[in-house]
Scaffold this motif. Sequence first.
Motif, PDB file in Angstrom:
ATOM      1  N   UNK A  62      -7.548  -2.648 -10.681  1.00 39.49           N
ATOM      2  CA  UNK A  62      -7.243  -2.004 -11.967  1.00 39.49           C
ATOM      3  C   UNK A  62      -6.901  -3.119 -12.953  1.00 39.49           C
ATOM      4  N   UNK A  63      -7.737  -3.282 -13.973  1.00 38.63           N
ATOM      5  CA  UNK A  63      -7.541  -4.314 -14.991  1.00 38.63           C
ATOM      6  C   UNK A  63      -7.178  -3.639 -16.306  1.00 38.63           C
ATOM      7  N   UNK A  64      -6.005  -3.950 -16.820  1.00 37.22           N
ATOM      8  CA  UNK A  64      -5.493  -3.247 -17.987  1.00 37.22           C
ATOM      9  C   UNK A  64      -6.373  -3.347 -19.216  1.00 37.22           C
ATOM     10  N   UNK A  65      -7.236  -4.362 -19.276  1.00 36.10           N
ATOM     11  CA  UNK A  65      -8.111  -4.531 -20.428  1.00 36.10           C
ATOM     12  C   UNK A  65      -9.394  -3.704 -20.320  1.00 36.10           C
ATOM     13  N   UNK A  66      -9.692  -3.187 -19.094  1.00 35.29           N
ATOM     14  CA  UNK A  66     -10.948  -2.463 -18.910  1.00 35.29           C
ATOM     15  C   UNK A  66     -10.924  -1.750 -17.558  1.00 35.29           C
ATOM     16  N   UNK A 123       8.492 -12.537 -10.277  1.00 28.80           N
ATOM     17  CA  UNK A 123       9.137 -11.239 -10.018  1.00 28.80           C
ATOM     18  C   UNK A 123       8.083 -10.172  -9.738  1.00 28.80           C
ATOM     19  N   UNK A 124       7.034 -10.178 -10.532  1.00 36.62           N
ATOM     20  CA  UNK A 124       5.969  -9.197 -10.353  1.00 36.62           C
ATOM     21  C   UNK A 124       5.232  -9.397  -9.034  1.00 36.62           C
ATOM     22  N   UNK A 125       5.049 -10.647  -8.644  1.00 42.60           N
ATOM     23  CA  UNK A 125       4.401 -10.929  -7.375  1.00 42.60           C
ATOM     24  C   UNK A 125       5.212 -10.351  -6.217  1.00 42.60           C
ATOM     25  N   UNK A 126       6.526 -10.451  -6.291  1.00 43.40           N
ATOM     26  CA  UNK A 126       7.388  -9.909  -5.235  1.00 43.40           C
ATOM     27  C   UNK A 126       7.259  -8.384  -5.157  1.00 43.40           C
ATOM     28  N   UNK A 127       7.190  -7.725  -6.317  1.00 41.05           N
ATOM     29  CA  UNK A 127       7.027  -6.269  -6.343  1.00 41.05           C
ATOM     30  C   UNK A 127       5.674  -5.891  -5.746  1.00 41.05           C
ATOM     31  N   UNK A 128       4.632  -6.625  -6.108  1.00 45.60           N
ATOM     32  CA  UNK A 128       3.293  -6.347  -5.576  1.00 45.60           C
ATOM     33  C   UNK A 128       3.240  -6.567  -4.065  1.00 45.60           C
ATOM     34  N   UNK A 129       3.922  -7.584  -3.593  1.00 44.27           N
ATOM     35  CA  UNK A 129       3.938  -7.853  -2.148  1.00 44.27           C
ATOM     36  C   UNK A 129       4.551  -6.682  -1.386  1.00 44.27           C
ATOM     37  N   UNK A 130       5.647  -6.116  -1.938  1.00 42.45           N
ATOM     38  CA  UNK A 130       6.279  -4.961  -1.295  1.00 42.45           C
ATOM     39  C   UNK A 130       5.369  -3.728  -1.341  1.00 42.45           C
ATOM     40  N   UNK A 131       4.690  -3.551  -2.474  1.00 45.94           N
ATOM     41  CA  UNK A 131       3.755  -2.429  -2.603  1.00 45.94           C
ATOM     42  C   UNK A 131       2.692  -2.492  -1.513  1.00 45.94           C
ATOM     43  N   UNK A 145       2.143 -10.136 -16.129  1.00 51.45           N
ATOM     44  CA  UNK A 145       1.665 -10.744 -14.899  1.00 51.45           C
ATOM     45  C   UNK A 145       1.394  -9.784 -13.768  1.00 51.45           C
ATOM     46  N   UNK A 146       0.265  -9.069 -13.814  1.00 52.30           N
ATOM     47  CA  UNK A 146      -0.166  -8.277 -12.681  1.00 52.30           C
ATOM     48  C   UNK A 146       0.350  -6.860 -12.612  1.00 52.30           C
ATOM     49  N   UNK A 147       1.020  -6.379 -13.665  1.00 53.95           N
ATOM     50  CA  UNK A 147       1.524  -5.009 -13.604  1.00 53.95           C
ATOM     51  C   UNK A 147       0.383  -3.998 -13.552  1.00 53.95           C
ATOM     52  N   UNK A 148      -0.758  -4.337 -14.151  1.00 55.65           N
ATOM     53  CA  UNK A 148      -1.923  -3.457 -14.074  1.00 55.65           C
ATOM     54  C   UNK A 148      -2.506  -3.451 -12.658  1.00 55.65           C
ATOM     55  N   UNK A 149      -2.589  -4.627 -12.039  1.00 56.84           N
ATOM     56  CA  UNK A 149      -3.106  -4.705 -10.667  1.00 56.84           C
ATOM     57  C   UNK A 149      -2.238  -3.886  -9.704  1.00 56.84           C
ATOM     58  N   UNK A 208       8.649 -14.170 -14.822  1.00 60.37           N
ATOM     59  CA  UNK A 208       8.101 -12.819 -14.832  1.00 60.37           C
ATOM     60  C   UNK A 208       6.980 -12.678 -13.813  1.00 60.37           C
ATOM     61  N   UNK A 209       6.121 -13.674 -13.740  1.00 58.41           N
ATOM     62  CA  UNK A 209       4.994 -13.638 -12.805  1.00 58.41           C
ATOM     63  C   UNK A 209       5.505 -13.612 -11.363  1.00 58.41           C
TER      64      UNK A 209
END
Length: 273
Positions: free
Chosen positions: A181-185, A249-257, A206-210, A246-247
Motif C-alpha cells: 500500500x503506497x500512500x501516493x498511489x 519508531x515506525x519500523x518497530x510498529x511495523x515489525x510488531x504488526x 516513514x512507512x505508515x502507508x505500508x 520517526x522512521x
Amino acid sequence: MKIDTSIIISTYNAPKWLAKVLYGYNNQTYRDFEIVIADDGSKQETIDLIESIKKEVFYPIKHVWHEDNGFQKSEILNKAITQCATDYIIMSDGDCIPRKDFVEVHVKRREEGYFLSGGYFMLPMSISKAITKSDIYNENCFNLKWLKDHGLKPSFKNNKLTAKGLISSFLNAITPTNASWNGHNASGWKKDIVAVNGLDERMQYGGQDRELGERLMNLGIKSKQIRYSAICIHLDHKRGYKNEASIAKNRAIRDLTKQEKRAWTDFGIVKKD
C-alpha cells in the motif's frame, strides 16, 4: 452525477502543487468520483485555492482540515476516510499529478478481496516548476519527448510513461517492487480499510502507508501490482519532516504488526477508550 469512487488527496502548505494535481483530476477519462482533500493544517492560501478551484472542476471537493500540529498525516487521512461517500477509495498525494487514465485504471482493476498498488514517476524540481495547466490538459507532462526537452535524463524508469497494454502488464508482473500500500498511489474498498481501523496515528513520516497495507494483508486482503498501469508524476519538494527517530519508531510498529499478524490498530479511526 452518481459517484462511485472517492479519491483522498493529502496536502500541507503546497497550493501551487495541489492546483496542478487537481487540474490532473479534471482531465480524467473516468469522471464518477469525488475528491476528499486531507489537509494536515495548511494556511489560508491553500484554503483560498481550494475554494477557487471548486468553481473550475467538474467533480465535487470536500476539504477535511485540522490545525497544524506537526506531521500528522495519518490522523488527517483517517478523518478523510470517514468523509468518503463511496465504497471505494483511491489514495494519492497533493504532489502527484495523475495521467488522464489514472482513475479509470484503478476502477477497472478493482476487485473484492484485493487492494491495488501503484507507483509514481519522480520529476526534478526544474520540470516540476515548468509544468503549466495547459501542459496538464494537453498531457505534455506525460510525454517523454516533452520531458526530455525539459531536461529529463534517460532511465529504465521512463518505461512507466511509455508502457501500454501487454507491455505494462508484463512489467507489472516482473517488477521486483512489492505490491504494497503506497500512500501516493493505492486503492481499496472502504469496508476493508475501516475493518483494520485505518492508519495508525502513532506513526508520523516513514512507512505508515505500508503498515496499513500489511494489516490489510493480515486481514486476508491480497494486493495487485499496477505500478506500470496507473501512472502519476511526482513533483519535487523538500522533506523537512523526514527524521530518523520517526522512521525507527515506525519500523518497530511495523515489525510488531508482522510478527503478531495484527489486522487492527487501537490507534486508528476508532480510538481505544
